[in-house]
Structures are given as structure tokens and as C-alpha cells.
Write a protein that holds these residues in place. Sequence first.
Motif, short mmCIF file in Angstrom:
data_model
loop_
_atom_site.label_atom_id
_atom_site.label_comp_id
_atom_site.label_asym_id
_atom_site.label_seq_id
_atom_site.Cartn_x
_atom_site.Cartn_y
_atom_site.Cartn_z
N ALA B 60 2.29 -12.14 -8.11
CA ALA B 60 2.76 -11.52 -6.86
C ALA B 60 2.72 -12.54 -5.72
CB ALA B 60 1.89 -10.31 -6.52
N ASP B 61 1.66 -13.33 -5.69
CA ASP B 61 1.58 -14.35 -4.62
C ASP B 61 2.73 -15.35 -4.71
OD1 ASP B 61 -0.63 -13.37 -3.22
OD2 ASP B 61 -2.05 -14.31 -4.61
N GLN B 62 3.07 -15.69 -5.95
CA GLN B 62 4.22 -16.60 -6.12
C GLN B 62 5.50 -15.94 -5.67
OE1 GLN B 62 4.29 -17.96 -10.19
NE2 GLN B 62 2.26 -18.93 -9.99
N ALA B 63 5.64 -14.66 -6.01
CA ALA B 63 6.85 -13.92 -5.62
C ALA B 63 6.94 -13.84 -4.09
CB ALA B 63 6.83 -12.53 -6.24
N ILE B 64 5.79 -13.59 -3.45
CA ILE B 64 5.78 -13.50 -1.99
C ILE B 64 6.17 -14.85 -1.39
CG2 ILE B 64 4.29 -13.21 0.05
CD1 ILE B 64 2.67 -11.15 -1.72
N ALA B 65 5.61 -15.92 -1.95
CA ALA B 65 5.93 -17.27 -1.46
C ALA B 65 7.42 -17.55 -1.62
CB ALA B 65 5.10 -18.30 -2.21
N ALA B 66 7.99 -17.04 -2.71
CA ALA B 66 9.41 -17.28 -2.98
C ALA B 66 10.31 -16.30 -2.24
CB ALA B 66 9.66 -17.19 -4.48
N ASN B 68 10.58 -13.22 -2.89
CA ASN B 68 11.22 -12.37 -3.90
C ASN B 68 10.34 -11.15 -4.16
OD1 ASN B 68 12.71 -11.46 -6.06
ND2 ASN B 68 11.73 -12.85 -7.54
N THR B 69 10.26 -10.26 -3.20
CA THR B 69 9.29 -9.17 -3.31
C THR B 69 9.94 -7.83 -3.59
OG1 THR B 69 9.37 -8.86 -0.93
CG2 THR B 69 7.62 -10.27 -1.78
N GLY B 70 9.17 -6.96 -4.25
CA GLY B 70 9.58 -5.59 -4.48
C GLY B 70 8.82 -4.67 -3.54
N LEU B 71 8.96 -3.37 -3.78
CA LEU B 71 8.33 -2.39 -2.90
C LEU B 71 6.81 -2.52 -2.85
CD1 LEU B 71 10.27 0.86 -3.86
CD2 LEU B 71 10.07 -0.09 -1.54
N LEU B 72 6.22 -2.91 -3.98
CA LEU B 72 4.75 -2.87 -4.08
C LEU B 72 4.15 -4.24 -4.39
CD1 LEU B 72 4.55 0.35 -6.32
CD2 LEU B 72 4.21 0.25 -3.84
N THR B 73 4.89 -5.29 -4.14
CA THR B 73 4.42 -6.61 -4.57
C THR B 73 3.04 -6.97 -4.03
OG1 THR B 73 6.67 -7.40 -4.80
CG2 THR B 73 4.96 -9.09 -4.63
N ALA B 113 5.10 -1.69 -11.88
CA ALA B 113 4.90 -3.12 -12.17
C ALA B 113 6.17 -3.90 -11.81
CB ALA B 113 4.54 -3.32 -13.63
N ALA B 114 7.32 -3.28 -12.09
CA ALA B 114 8.58 -3.95 -11.78
C ALA B 114 8.73 -4.16 -10.28
CB ALA B 114 9.75 -3.14 -12.33
N GLU B 115 8.08 -3.29 -9.48
CA GLU B 115 8.11 -3.45 -8.02
C GLU B 115 6.95 -4.32 -7.54
OE1 GLU B 115 10.42 -2.65 -5.95
OE2 GLU B 115 11.68 -1.37 -7.20
N GLY B 116 6.24 -4.93 -8.49
CA GLY B 116 5.22 -5.91 -8.11
C GLY B 116 3.80 -5.40 -8.00
N ALA B 117 3.55 -4.15 -8.39
CA ALA B 117 2.19 -3.60 -8.26
C ALA B 117 1.21 -4.33 -9.17
CB ALA B 117 2.19 -2.11 -8.60
N LEU B 228 6.07 6.71 -4.20
CA LEU B 228 7.06 7.58 -4.85
C LEU B 228 8.42 6.89 -4.94
CD1 LEU B 228 7.60 10.33 -6.16
CD2 LEU B 228 8.34 11.15 -3.90
N GLN B 229 8.71 6.10 -3.90
CA GLN B 229 9.97 5.37 -3.91
C GLN B 229 10.08 4.50 -5.17
OE1 GLN B 229 11.65 5.73 -0.49
NE2 GLN B 229 13.25 5.73 -2.04
N ALA B 230 8.95 3.97 -5.61
CA ALA B 230 8.95 3.13 -6.82
C ALA B 230 8.87 3.96 -8.10
CB ALA B 230 7.76 2.17 -6.76
N MET B 231 8.23 5.13 -8.03
CA MET B 231 7.99 5.92 -9.25
C MET B 231 9.17 6.80 -9.66
SD MET B 231 4.20 7.36 -8.19
CE MET B 231 3.71 8.14 -9.73
N ALA B 232 9.90 7.30 -8.67
CA ALA B 232 10.89 8.35 -8.94
C ALA B 232 12.14 7.80 -9.60
CB ALA B 232 11.25 9.06 -7.64
#
Lengths: 479, 490
Positions: B60-66, B68-73, B113-117, B228-232
Motif C-alpha cells: 500500500a505504501d508503494q501504491a501511495i507513493a506511486a 495509484n490508490t484505491g478506496l481503502l489503500t 483487498a483490491a481497493e488496497g485494504a 460499503l463503497q468497496a464491498m457492494a
Amino acid sequence: MSWEVVIGLEIHVQLNTVSKLFSGSKLSTGAEPNTQASLVDLGMPGTLPVVNKEAVRKAALFGLAINADICRHSVFERKNYFYPDLPKGYQTTQLAEPIVGAGEVEIQLENGEKKTVRIHHAHLEEDAGKSLHEDFHGMTGIDLNRAGTPLIEVVTEPDMSNAEEAVAFARKLHAIVTSIGICDGDMSQGNMRFDVNVSIRKPGEPLGTRTETKNLNSFRFMERAIKLEVERQIDVLEDGGEIVQETRLYNGDTHTARSMRSKEDANDYRYFPCPDLLPVAITDADLEALKAAMPELPNARKARFMDDYQLSEYDADLLSGSIATATFFEGAAKAGGDAKLAANWVMGELAARLNAEDKDISDSPVSAEQLGQLIARLKDGTISSKIAKQVFEACWAGEGDPDTIIEAKGLKQMSDSGELEKIVDDIIANNAPQVEDYRNSDDAKKKKKIGFFVGQAMKATQGKANPQQLNQLLREKLQ
Amino acid sequence: MSNAMHNKTLTELKAGLAAGDFSSRELTEHFLARIQQHDSELNSFITVTAEQALSQADAADQAIAAGNTGLLTGLPIAHKDIFCTEGVRTSCGSKMLDSFIAPYTATVVEKMAAEGAVMLGKTNMDEFAMGSSNETSYYGPVKNPWDLERVPGGSSGGAAACLGARLAPGATGTDTGGSIRQPAALNNITGLKPTYGRVSRWGMIAFASSLDQAGPMAQSSEDCALMLQAMAGHDHRDSTSLNEKVDDYLGALNNDIRGLTIGIPEEFFPDTLDGAIADNSRDAIRELEKLGAKVVSVSLPSVKLSVPAYYVIAPAEASSNLSRFDGVRFGHRCDDPKDLEDLYKRSRSEGFGDEVKRRILVGAYALSAGYYDAYYRRAQQVRRLIRDDFARAFEKVDVLMGPTAPETAFKLGAKKDDPVSMYMADVFTIGVNLAGLPALSMPTGFINGLPTGTQIIGNYFREGQILNVAHKYQQATDWHKQAPVFGGEQ
């Protein structure tokens, strides 16, 4: 006073879909155990079923083929019982609202009469896996490849009154499901399995207690199992006994049957609608599309055979009975250019040979094209019908196409009348007493006695003489 | 700074990660340390997946640095141990699955997980989600962080307790008869049960298939909206998951609620109800009136039949759903079975706890020949009446409100020998499951230092509206910000 037999059938028809009824696994054909079982098929915690639309479509097509009402919102239910090859502890099936409602199937009896067998309903359900009792050191192995295979279970009314009728119905059902392409119809692979319910009574009396003999997987076994059960019931009743409602198992190898469980041992299956599945909706448009796509049904095919090929009703019925036979016949008729000859060969020589070797027509060593070629040579006079049988045997033995065989073995009929005339002259010259005897006979006796000379000529020509030509020649020369 | 991290909401943590105030690894390590330090008292986790969490955090830290984040990264989340997680034990709170390593991952876990949790671990729960106190867990009861002698509610008791104690900032739960909302109320957190079919059930071990629904649990309505935005969403692997567009829950949070009509079902405020419970919910409703909502009285006459109908339908489905635990393919198998029947009997007798056995027996009875019409069919008829009651109410109102639970957290063991009294803990929540409606519980004050919650019930697929109403309330109040004095710190 004789006994009246009452028979009803339940038939499991395996649908030939690509994948299983509730999972994406491919249907298994001889794969290693448990290699075609997904998370869903294994009943893994948290997995859910998704209904295979193709299976629904095929079940509805069957309903239309037997003129049944199609349920617009059929419901899957759970039949709960424990068995090691039943992964979820329940079978997903249909009970109160099956996809196919009441319908009917017409059968042709051997005496030429027709009879209608009513279908109570047909429902979609999943098959279970298999328990393997050998090779596991006293334990049982479970193979779940088959678990989830789509079946329709067809339930008839008790409308059949002897084993022959039951078999005629079973064959007709086989013809229907293979004609509409929903089942491969391979009995040896368990594509169709029969449960027979049998009871007997004196005419006019209420229905007797019935027994159910389960899992018969050939027409022959079904016929023999029914006859055996009828005899058993008659013996029991005539000895003053009572029939017990029970499930029985028939062993085809030993031609014996035994009780498997009585009614008292029957499970309470606690059926209830499966909460993981929505009702299966079928719309008007779905039905219209299915009707438009309906392949030719056995009865229509039979009528067409009678019209197009001038076959008798009996012949047309036999030849249209299975899609494989019908396709073979039409192929041979087309290639050979003579439908009547093709019909005779398919029902005669070919059927006898297949029967003797217990082969299905789809596995016939002689193809429809080869039989057609044989018929063409018969029709154009290249070979006699006697030689044709010889060519057929060679073809069956894998020696090549009829033309190749005729050429290689020099089986062409003698068409040179000069050569034949010389042979006939020699025979007359060498058999003076017989010639004398023939000439002194009256016309009726002559007809018989000419056979001797025909035989001699055939012997001399190794059967290649054209019979008409030979007869003609002999009659002239012997006058 | 790190001391305050656990008191922040997911929304605040998300902003902190984006601003670079802390990394996901720091955040994850902080919560893992808190779990290690305090969970021996609470017992809210069955399995902590520290190693996996840290590797997800690093990713997630790498994604944030890049960028490239999702809802829950980078946000740590605890999953109820009812969701299958590939390679990680998924016990469902039962001895039956104590050794079960799931071979696949539930849709809910996968989507988050796909949203970065970041998954912290698997939370404790009543065995197979059957219970309202978390006392039926094979792994022992969970304690309420507001009073360690009291229950956290159930069945998502571990999720609610770890949130209440600030051992995790967000958690998933499941709700079959109130299992998200009732523990949310008892631990002073916010929890939403979505519309039946809104969130996929694939990979969620079934209790009662027609009632089970997964949902978010967190400190605030805003956080629930984020989760919920990520789960639904529709899932082709779940035939009962509905192919409806997922609303913009976060976008709807600040909608004006002036003119909103709140219905107060008289059945949710019976004469027998504890006055203090009723007062807290009435106060909450009054707060919303101040914000411009209108209040009308409605009636749901059949809702009083919810508990008996539920305790036929849910056990009936459970009796069938739990048949697959037979000792043959997975889960507990008894030693040296002498034959097939012995294998079944002992594997199931040993693997299941008392409450699960009770419900299997009740359910099998309700479905058995000769009783089906009197119990199962009748219960389904009642269910239809309840649904019709709600439908009539929603012709006149936007949301319905009332207390989530009839009492605050009770003492451990207090209802152990009285299942019916335990079942009554869900008297206000069960009707919603029978109707398939969405409902949220939010903190609305205390009684003798113990939290109480108020439920907001919406019409089908109106999760956005429910979250909006709760968010408006939480902007105007601070009940939801109260955390227990726990482990010697605040």
C-alpha cells in the motif's frame, strides 16, 4: 384369472451440457477422480450455486417435445440426506414446482397399435458423486467428478402394462432426447438410468403394493428386471403372501434382485426451497425461441420416412426410433440411391450383426456411406445379393470400401453372356441324366429342378453369375 | 502522534496516509501492537495475520507513493472469521473448522483487498454466527471493552469489541438477525446491514442463506459509507446478489435532510421497554428533527411475530447449510470411526457446540414431514406479512427509527441457560432481515456507562439515505466519538 401388471418409470436423463448444473466444472468423461470437481462441487463452506442456463434450456426443450406445460417459475429445492458422495448433505432438485409439467409420449406396440404414456412431470436436478468401494483397504473412496452433473428426472404415470411396453417407452424416450440433442444417449456411460415401479393386481381391483427397482442402465436389463419382479410378485401373492413396499436392486450379471431398503427405512428428506437460488424464470420469448429451434422429433421423422421413402409404418417406426439409426439410414439411402434397399439392410443384416456383437449403430464398423456404396453396386447389377453379403462381411472386417473389396476379390457379376453361355453349355453336356429328368418333368417340378443347374453354375462362377441372366439362359437351353 | 492514530476514523486515517503524516506500515504496526497488548483481555481476534498485514501495508505504501490508490489503500481492516481467506484459517468460531484453511477468498475480502485494504486478522464470533453475545464461540467469549464483565453482543462480537477498543479502525461483520447492529449498539460503534443481495455472499460461510448479509462496521457513518463503497456490487458467483447500480454513498453523506420523514413504529417502543433505552432513541430522533426532519408515527403490526418466525426459518436453513460438515471432506473428523454412521455422529457431536446443535435440531424438526406446514410454511407466510408491513410504512416515510436493542450489554453468562431470553435481544433487528431491508445502528448515548444504539431502517437499496441521515446526526453530536477507558489509556 390372470394378473394385470402396472408399471411406472422414473428415468434419469443426463443432459449433455458443457458444464455442470451449478458450477463451471466440465462434465466428466473418464477423468482422474476428483479432477473435475470445483469448490462448488466439493461443497466448500461459503460456496454458492449458479444455475446453468443451458441446462434449463435443454430441460424446457424436452418439455416442449412431449407437449408439456413449461413452468414459468420453477423452483429448486433441497433434498436433505447424508451420504459420503453427496458433498453438501443435500441434493438440489425440484419438487413442488418442476420445470416440466404433465405431458405425453406415444409409443408403437409390436401388434401395430399405438399407446399414449402420460408423463407426470420432469424436473431438473444435480447428480451425486460416486463411492468407490474397491482398492482402499476397507475404506471407501469418493470421486466427486460426477457431482453436480445436470439431470432431468422424467416421471411417468403408471401407464405401462408389461415389460415390452416399458421398453418401447424407454426406447421412445431415448429417441426423443437424442433427437432434440439434449442427451448423448450412451447407456453404457449411464446417460440414461431407469427406475421401474411395478405392481400387480387382478383386473378391476385397486392398485397393488408397488416395489421400485433402481438404476437399470440398459433396455435389456430393464426388460428382464421387470419380468423377474412380476414373476416374484405373482409367486408371493399366489403363495398367500404380501408384497412389501421396498426399493430393490437388480443384478444384470446374475439376473437376480434383492431388497435394498423397505419403506420404513425411508429418509425424511426435509425438502424446502433452496434459498441460494432464485426461481428459474422462463418467458414467452424464451419459449418461442425454443420452439423455433426444435429439431425434428421422432414422430415427425417417422411420418416423413413413410412419405419420402414409401416405408411401411412399422419400418418407418423402427428406423426413426433413434437419431443414430435414422441418420445412418438416411445416409445409406442417399449414398445408395435406394431407400427400400437401405431400409432392408439397416434393419436386416446390419441390425443382426450389431446385435450379435452388442454394438451401437454409432459404432458400426460399416459406415452409412459404405453401406450406400454396397447398395448402389447391388442396384446397378455389379454384384448379386448373395455376393453383397460377402462384401458386407469383408467391409465389416475392415477390408475397405465395397468397391475396393469387389475389385480386389474379383466379385463382379459375370456380365459377359458369351462366357456364361459356355458354362451353361458345359453343365448341360456333363449332366445328361439330370437334363433328361428335367425335360420329363411338368412345369411345377421344372421350377424346382432348375435349382440344380443354377447351383452348378454358381459353383462354377464362384457366385458371380447374374441370377436373372442365368435363369433365363438355363430355361432356354434346357427346353 | 501514534498514540492518537487509533482514535482516528478511517476517513481521517485515509487523509493522513495521503498527506504522508504516517505510512501504512506505521499504521498497521500500531494496530498490531495494540492487538498484541490488549486483546488477551478482550479475545476479539481468533487469528492475527501480522506478517500478511505488513506485506499488504508495504504494498500500500508503494501504491501511495506511486499515486495509484484505491478506496481503502493502506487502511487496516479486521475481517469476521466467517469470510473465507485463502491460506488463512477460517474457523467460523467453531471447533468444526478449527483446522480449516480456506482454499479461496470471499468476494467481500477480495473486493476490499483490491481497493488496497490491509487485513489485520480474523475476528471472533458466535459459532457459525449463532448467538447474540459471542458466548457460543469455540474460542471463548469476547469481552465488552466498556465493561469486561459484560458481553459485546453477537454474533459479530469480536468485530464490534475490537472497534470499540480501538484495536482496529474498520471491520467487516455479517448480520442474519441483528449480528452487525446489536453488537454495534453494545460497543458504541456504527454498523450497517445492507439490503439483502447488495453485498455478495460468495465465500461467507452460510448460516441462514435467505437472511445473511455482510456489512461494514466502523466508528462513523462516513467510514461505513467508505467501506460499503468497496464491498457492494453484483457478483455473478452469488445468484441472490442483485444487479443494481452501486450508489455514490460518500457523495450522498452531506445531502440535506430537511423534509425527510422519519417514521416511528410504535412496536419499537413497547410499554415493556426500558425507559432509558427509549429516551436515548427519542433524543436522537429529536436531534434529527432539529436538523429539519419530520416525524410521524407508524405501525408494523406483524413485526411482533419476527422472533418466532425467524427462529423457524433461520434454523431450518441452517440445519441444511450445516449438513456439509460431515467429517468427510474438510473440517473436524472424529478419531477411528467404526462405520459411516459413527463418523457422522461423532464428527458432528464433537465439532459443533450446544447452540449450533440446538438450532440444527429445531430446524430439522421444522422441516420434517408432518410439521413443515405448521412451522416452516407458516413462518414464511409471517415473513410476507412483515415485508408488507414495512412496504406500507415506506409509502409514507423515508426511514424508520427506534432502539437497536432492548437493553445494554448484559453480564457474561447471564442468559446462558435461557435461550429464549437471549433470542429476545434481537427483537428490534430481526424484522429487517426477514424483510431484506437495509438498516444501520449508531451510538446514541449511554446508560450507566454502557452504550446504547439507535437503528435507522431504510427502503430497499437506500443505504445512501441511511448513511446520510446517520452522518448528519454524527456531525451534530459526538456520542460516536466516545471510546472506553481501556488498558489504562484513552
